[in-house]
Motif scaffolding. Structure first.
Motif, PDB file in Angstrom:
ATOM      1  N   GLY A 140       0.752  -1.235   0.110  1.00 45.58           N
ATOM      2  CA  GLY A 140       0.044  -0.146   0.009  1.00 45.58           C
ATOM      3  C   GLY A 140       0.756   1.191  -0.021  1.00 45.58           C
ATOM      4  O   GLY A 140       0.300   2.432   0.201  1.00 45.58           O
ATOM      5  N   VAL A 141       2.019   1.147  -0.307  1.00 45.74           N
ATOM      6  CA  VAL A 141       2.933   2.529  -0.252  1.00 45.74           C
ATOM      7  C   VAL A 141       3.837   2.202  -1.566  1.00 45.74           C
ATOM      8  O   VAL A 141       4.248   1.140  -2.059  1.00 45.74           O
ATOM      9  CB  VAL A 141       4.077   2.329   1.025  1.00 45.74           C
ATOM     10  N   ILE A 142       3.882   3.314  -2.248  1.00 41.54           N
ATOM     11  CA  ILE A 142       4.695   3.542  -3.327  1.00 41.54           C
ATOM     12  C   ILE A 142       5.643   4.441  -3.294  1.00 41.54           C
ATOM     13  O   ILE A 142       5.566   5.713  -2.542  1.00 41.54           O
ATOM     14  CB  ILE A 142       3.659   3.960  -4.787  1.00 41.54           C
ATOM     15  N   THR A 143       6.800   4.184  -3.580  1.00 38.05           N
ATOM     16  CA  THR A 143       8.126   5.070  -3.505  1.00 38.05           C
ATOM     17  C   THR A 143       8.603   5.322  -4.824  1.00 38.05           C
ATOM     18  O   THR A 143       8.544   4.611  -5.782  1.00 38.05           O
ATOM     19  CB  THR A 143       9.016   4.503  -2.675  1.00 38.05           C
ATOM     20  N   GLN A 144       9.108   6.580  -4.853  1.00 37.72           N
ATOM     21  CA  GLN A 144       9.488   7.292  -6.376  1.00 37.72           C
ATOM     22  C   GLN A 144      10.671   7.940  -5.939  1.00 37.72           C
ATOM     23  O   GLN A 144      10.841   8.792  -5.194  1.00 37.72           O
ATOM     24  CB  GLN A 144       8.387   8.177  -6.861  1.00 37.72           C
ATOM     25  N   VAL A 154      13.680  10.007  -2.035  1.00 35.97           N
ATOM     26  CA  VAL A 154      12.784   9.139  -2.590  1.00 35.97           C
ATOM     27  C   VAL A 154      11.253  10.033  -1.926  1.00 35.97           C
ATOM     28  O   VAL A 154      11.395  10.239  -0.562  1.00 35.97           O
ATOM     29  CB  VAL A 154      12.718   7.728  -1.744  1.00 35.97           C
ATOM     30  N   ASP A 155      10.404  10.074  -2.624  1.00 34.64           N
ATOM     31  CA  ASP A 155       8.861  10.597  -2.211  1.00 34.64           C
ATOM     32  C   ASP A 155       8.181   9.353  -1.984  1.00 34.64           C
ATOM     33  O   ASP A 155       8.239   8.366  -2.830  1.00 34.64           O
ATOM     34  CB  ASP A 155       8.261  11.493  -3.384  1.00 34.64           C
ATOM     35  N   VAL A 156       7.351   9.527  -0.840  1.00 30.01           N
ATOM     36  CA  VAL A 156       6.489   8.285  -0.377  1.00 30.01           C
ATOM     37  C   VAL A 156       5.125   8.512  -0.772  1.00 30.01           C
ATOM     38  O   VAL A 156       4.759   9.582  -0.118  1.00 30.01           O
ATOM     39  CB  VAL A 156       7.175   7.978   1.089  1.00 30.01           C
ATOM     40  N   PHE A 157       4.330   7.662  -1.139  1.00 23.48           N
ATOM     41  CA  PHE A 157       3.019   7.980  -1.293  1.00 23.48           C
ATOM     42  C   PHE A 157       2.303   6.662  -0.671  1.00 23.48           C
ATOM     43  O   PHE A 157       2.531   5.399  -1.000  1.00 23.48           O
ATOM     44  CB  PHE A 157       2.449   7.918  -2.784  1.00 23.48           C
ATOM     45  N   THR A 158       1.133   7.040   0.053  1.00 20.88           N
ATOM     46  CA  THR A 158       0.277   5.909   0.546  1.00 20.88           C
ATOM     47  C   THR A 158      -1.027   5.831  -0.041  1.00 20.88           C
ATOM     48  O   THR A 158      -1.674   6.817  -0.382  1.00 20.88           O
ATOM     49  CB  THR A 158       0.123   6.087   2.022  1.00 20.88           C
ATOM     50  N   LEU A 159      -1.621   4.781  -0.054  1.00 17.73           N
ATOM     51  CA  LEU A 159      -3.018   4.255  -0.683  1.00 17.73           C
ATOM     52  C   LEU A 159      -3.890   4.823   0.398  1.00 17.73           C
ATOM     53  O   LEU A 159      -4.184   4.492   1.561  1.00 17.73           O
ATOM     54  CB  LEU A 159      -3.108   2.918  -1.056  1.00 17.73           C
ATOM     55  N   THR A 160      -4.820   5.815  -0.329  1.00 21.02           N
ATOM     56  CA  THR A 160      -5.715   6.361   0.747  1.00 21.02           C
ATOM     57  C   THR A 160      -7.138   5.875   0.291  1.00 21.02           C
ATOM     58  O   THR A 160      -8.190   6.078   0.980  1.00 21.02           O
ATOM     59  CB  THR A 160      -5.820   7.724   0.868  1.00 21.02           C
TER      60      THR A 160
END
Length: 66
Positions: free
Chosen positions: A36-40, A52-58
């Motif tokens: 559930g976490v995407i890093t870019q 690294v930017d960190v995105f979480t599924l909401t």
């Protein structure tokens, strides 16, 4: 000046957290998805730093073909 995590998020990740430049590039091919976490991976053209930017599924939204 280095941006705090909150400042970086408030700027929607559009600014280098190290030198505050807006000349940054996130590589869509460097996405890592796990639990559930995407890093870019992102880099700055002005100071050459990487982070690294960190995105979480909401949530999710239905996809409708147009």
């Amino acid at each position: 000046m280095t941006l705090t995590n909150k400042q970086h998020v408030d700027n929607e990740g559009g600014q280098c957290p190290f030198c505050e430049s807006w000349d940054i590039d996130g590589y869509s091919t460097n996405l890592d998805i796990e639990g559930g976490v995407i890093t870019q991976l992102v880099n700055c053209a002005d100071c050459s730093k990487e982070w690294v930017d960190v995105f979480t599924l909401t949530s999710y939204a239905p996809y409708v073909r147009g």
